[in-house]
Design a protein around this motif. Sequence first.
Motif, PDB file in Angstrom:
ATOM      1  N   SER A 128     -81.629   2.534  55.296  1.00 46.61           N
ATOM      2  CA  SER A 128     -80.945   3.691  55.869  1.00 46.61           C
ATOM      3  C   SER A 128     -81.858   4.248  56.943  1.00 46.61           C
ATOM      4  O   SER A 128     -82.951   4.737  56.647  1.00 46.61           O
ATOM      5  CB  SER A 128     -80.650   4.753  54.808  1.00 46.61           C
ATOM      6  OG  SER A 128     -79.959   5.855  55.396  1.00 46.61           O
ATOM      7  N   SER A 129     -81.428   4.152  58.179  1.00 49.98           N
ATOM      8  CA  SER A 129     -82.268   4.565  59.307  1.00 49.98           C
ATOM      9  C   SER A 129     -81.971   6.008  59.684  1.00 49.98           C
ATOM     10  O   SER A 129     -81.269   6.730  58.980  1.00 49.98           O
ATOM     11  CB  SER A 129     -82.042   3.634  60.494  1.00 49.98           C
ATOM     12  OG  SER A 129     -80.691   3.691  60.915  1.00 49.98           O
ATOM     13  N   ASN A 134     -81.485  12.493  64.844  1.00 52.13           N
ATOM     14  CA  ASN A 134     -82.841  12.051  64.508  1.00 52.13           C
ATOM     15  C   ASN A 134     -82.860  10.531  64.370  1.00 52.13           C
ATOM     16  O   ASN A 134     -83.182   9.994  63.310  1.00 52.13           O
ATOM     17  CB  ASN A 134     -83.324  12.693  63.194  1.00 52.13           C
ATOM     18  CG  ASN A 134     -83.531  14.184  63.331  1.00 52.13           C
ATOM     19  OD1 ASN A 134     -84.503  14.640  63.909  1.00 52.13           O
ATOM     20  ND2 ASN A 134     -82.582  14.932  62.798  1.00 52.13           N
ATOM     21  N   PRO A 135     -82.497   9.807  65.424  1.00 55.74           N
ATOM     22  CA  PRO A 135     -82.392   8.354  65.305  1.00 55.74           C
ATOM     23  C   PRO A 135     -83.763   7.701  65.158  1.00 55.74           C
ATOM     24  O   PRO A 135     -84.777   8.232  65.615  1.00 55.74           O
ATOM     25  CB  PRO A 135     -81.737   7.943  66.627  1.00 55.74           C
ATOM     26  CG  PRO A 135     -82.165   9.001  67.593  1.00 55.74           C
ATOM     27  CD  PRO A 135     -82.204  10.278  66.792  1.00 55.74           C
ATOM     28  N   THR A 136     -83.765   6.569  64.495  1.00 53.68           N
ATOM     29  CA  THR A 136     -84.984   5.762  64.435  1.00 53.68           C
ATOM     30  C   THR A 136     -85.192   5.109  65.796  1.00 53.68           C
ATOM     31  O   THR A 136     -84.297   4.408  66.286  1.00 53.68           O
ATOM     32  CB  THR A 136     -84.859   4.683  63.348  1.00 53.68           C
ATOM     33  OG1 THR A 136     -84.638   5.319  62.092  1.00 53.68           O
ATOM     34  CG2 THR A 136     -86.120   3.841  63.288  1.00 53.68           C
ATOM     35  N   LEU A 173     -91.729   3.192  56.977  1.00 52.07           N
ATOM     36  CA  LEU A 173     -90.856   2.582  55.991  1.00 52.07           C
ATOM     37  C   LEU A 173     -91.261   3.133  54.632  1.00 52.07           C
ATOM     38  O   LEU A 173     -92.457   3.205  54.319  1.00 52.07           O
ATOM     39  CB  LEU A 173     -90.994   1.060  55.990  1.00 52.07           C
ATOM     40  CG  LEU A 173     -90.576   0.303  57.257  1.00 52.07           C
ATOM     41  CD1 LEU A 173     -91.784   0.107  58.164  1.00 52.07           C
ATOM     42  CD2 LEU A 173     -89.985  -1.054  56.899  1.00 52.07           C
ATOM     43  N   HIS A 174     -90.296   3.512  53.798  1.00 55.05           N
ATOM     44  CA  HIS A 174     -90.625   4.034  52.475  1.00 55.05           C
ATOM     45  C   HIS A 174     -89.388   4.011  51.595  1.00 55.05           C
ATOM     46  O   HIS A 174     -88.255   3.828  52.067  1.00 55.05           O
ATOM     47  CB  HIS A 174     -91.172   5.465  52.576  1.00 55.05           C
ATOM     48  CG  HIS A 174     -90.205   6.457  53.134  1.00 55.05           C
ATOM     49  ND1 HIS A 174     -89.225   7.075  52.381  1.00 55.05           N
ATOM     50  CD2 HIS A 174     -90.046   6.930  54.398  1.00 55.05           C
ATOM     51  CE1 HIS A 174     -88.518   7.888  53.148  1.00 55.05           C
ATOM     52  NE2 HIS A 174     -88.978   7.823  54.383  1.00 55.05           N
ATOM     53  N   ALA A 175     -89.588   4.212  50.315  1.00 54.47           N
ATOM     54  CA  ALA A 175     -88.477   4.238  49.373  1.00 54.47           C
ATOM     55  C   ALA A 175     -87.663   5.513  49.558  1.00 54.47           C
ATOM     56  O   ALA A 175     -88.215   6.578  49.833  1.00 54.47           O
ATOM     57  CB  ALA A 175     -89.005   4.159  47.947  1.00 54.47           C
ATOM     58  N   ILE A 188     -87.343   4.752  57.990  1.00 52.36           N
ATOM     59  CA  ILE A 188     -86.533   3.632  57.538  1.00 52.36           C
ATOM     60  C   ILE A 188     -86.612   3.604  56.016  1.00 52.36           C
ATOM     61  O   ILE A 188     -87.649   3.254  55.440  1.00 52.36           O
ATOM     62  CB  ILE A 188     -87.035   2.304  58.139  1.00 52.36           C
ATOM     63  CG1 ILE A 188     -86.970   2.368  59.671  1.00 52.36           C
ATOM     64  CG2 ILE A 188     -86.229   1.125  57.604  1.00 52.36           C
ATOM     65  CD1 ILE A 188     -87.699   1.247  60.367  1.00 52.36           C
ATOM     66  N   ARG A 189     -85.540   4.037  55.369  1.00 48.30           N
ATOM     67  CA  ARG A 189     -85.524   4.072  53.913  1.00 48.30           C
ATOM     68  C   ARG A 189     -85.231   2.682  53.350  1.00 48.30           C
ATOM     69  O   ARG A 189     -84.405   1.947  53.892  1.00 48.30           O
ATOM     70  CB  ARG A 189     -84.470   5.052  53.411  1.00 48.30           C
ATOM     71  CG  ARG A 189     -84.670   6.495  53.825  1.00 48.30           C
ATOM     72  CD  ARG A 189     -83.591   7.337  53.174  1.00 48.30           C
ATOM     73  NE  ARG A 189     -83.483   8.663  53.766  1.00 48.30           N
ATOM     74  CZ  ARG A 189     -82.482   9.493  53.529  1.00 48.30           C
ATOM     75  NH1 ARG A 189     -81.502   9.102  52.723  1.00 48.30           N
ATOM     76  NH2 ARG A 189     -82.449  10.676  54.100  1.00 48.30           N
TER      77      ARG A 189
END
Length: 604
Positions: A128-129, A134-136, A173-175, A188-189
């Motif tokens: 999920s970006s 607030n775009p990646t 990147l993370h949970a 980036i979930r």
Amino acid sequence: MFSVTGLLSNTKAASAQMVSRQPRKRYASGAALISTALLSTGLLGITTAPVSAQGYGYGYGYEQQWWKPVKPKRQKAKGDKRPDKAAKTDVAISDKPAEGPLVLVVSLRNQRVTVYDASGVVAVSPISSGRVGNPTPMGVYSILEKQKIHYSNLYDSAPMPNMQRITWSGVALHAGVLPGYPASHGCIRLPHSFSQRLYNMTKTGAKVIVTRDDAPVQAFSHQELFTAYPVPADQAAGAAPSGSSNNKVADASGRTVAAPATSTGLITAAAAETSSQAVSTAGVTPYRMKWLAEMVRRSQSLTEAQAAKAEAEAKIERTAQILEIALADLKAARAEAQALAQDIKKTEATRNATEKELDTFAKAMLSGPALTEPQALTSASREEALDSKLTGLTATLASQAEQVASLDANVVAATELAQSAEMERKASLKGAGEATSALKAAQDLVDEAKRREAKRSAPVAIFISRQTKKLYVRQGYLPILEAPVEIAEPDKPMGTHVFTAHTVSPKDGSVNWSVVSVQTGPALPDDRSNDKKRKIDAAKDVPKPMAETAALQTPAAALDRITIPTDVRDQIADVLKPGSSLIVSDYGTSNETGLFTDFIVSLR
């Protein structure tokens, strides 16, 4: 190598399992319920995710969420045998250990991350970006920092488990929660279990490419790609494994962290005293030999600069002493001249008084009565004494006048000596300043050589920009080289290509490269500043490359257009190792590139 489809077909996870189902909340009014229902079904034409789904999303799915996103059913075309549930929502991880450096490709349109190693795809997972607003950011990144337990310093200390940072400004990147669409604040979930597996697979320095569409990583070879110097047989057996990377790196905030291992040190002071020919050439590459000699030269230059600085400081002291003596002599000469001037004034005053007294006496003798004989003898004796005194005073004045010229000459000579001493002192001060600057420059060169040597075991990052027509090299996040390159047809795009060195042969120095390419589209219109257009999803607002430029944007075509100086190739060949990377791009570096980063390139 195994396929993405094979991986995805073996997993049983589905997108519905990633959406938490909580009891429905009651709304205050029927109008609110109706409007919310319309929003959720998309009947109002607004695709923004609901507020409850646009939270920080750093938990594990425990947030209250009263509704389940409803996706419109896809109408199958005739002959379409694809399943209704998109495979991109499944997690797939190979049981085989990853080989060599990893490359992560994040597709914003497909909301998916694909992990590649030297053999191909090793893992696929949904993501999920960043949400609208607030775009990646799309770009070429690398993993800068890893923390198993981390809390956001931007969003109320929200937990970010298995955090792998790709920018110091806050993208990682993370949970987190995956509702099935972009919902984060730019990060980036990942599914929690996958984030754990990925965390254990990656190392700092691994490339992360964030693009609109999927961009496959493929094996690639080309005559213009860099090669390495072969490793001598006597060193290959005992050499430390290349490409090893420490998971802890320096933080941009200045925290103390572990430094990467080093393979060799700077030439010691004892070695610096010897000539460059004294350095052993056993198993040393041609460029390495030049660099060893350069380090010796820098050490010698530093020693010479230190000696020059010491001599300049000693000269300052000597000239200061000379100036002090000259000023003392000048002061004494001026005092003597002033004393003589005072004596002359006194002598002139006494002579004038004597003349006046003698003149008065003579007039009295002529106008007075006749003198007796005793009176005449007394008057004659007095006149003689006055006359004798006047004669002596006149002689004294003459002598003093002669001394004035001599003392004036002494004052002039002392003044010139003092001025000369002052000029010498100023010159010595200037020389000391120059010596200090030279010493600093020599020290900076030695320090830079030490830093390069300390980072020698780290892979190198190479960046070639069509925008600047330059090649840049970083090693261990340290800039070590910048050189101009020639680019044919510089006004035409060549795309962005990220090459990764997976293995390096110790026998012949050949390198196995892979590449992932993103083509450059036409320039966006100037009216994108309009608020309405700004809210368009960035992942879908990138025009595709024009057909006439697509042929120029293949990896081979891009490399064919670049001419790199031979000495630059030699320097890169000396330090090239597994995990090294080459980025060729139409763009320059992002402003995220800086302290403790490799090259970060924005994909506009």
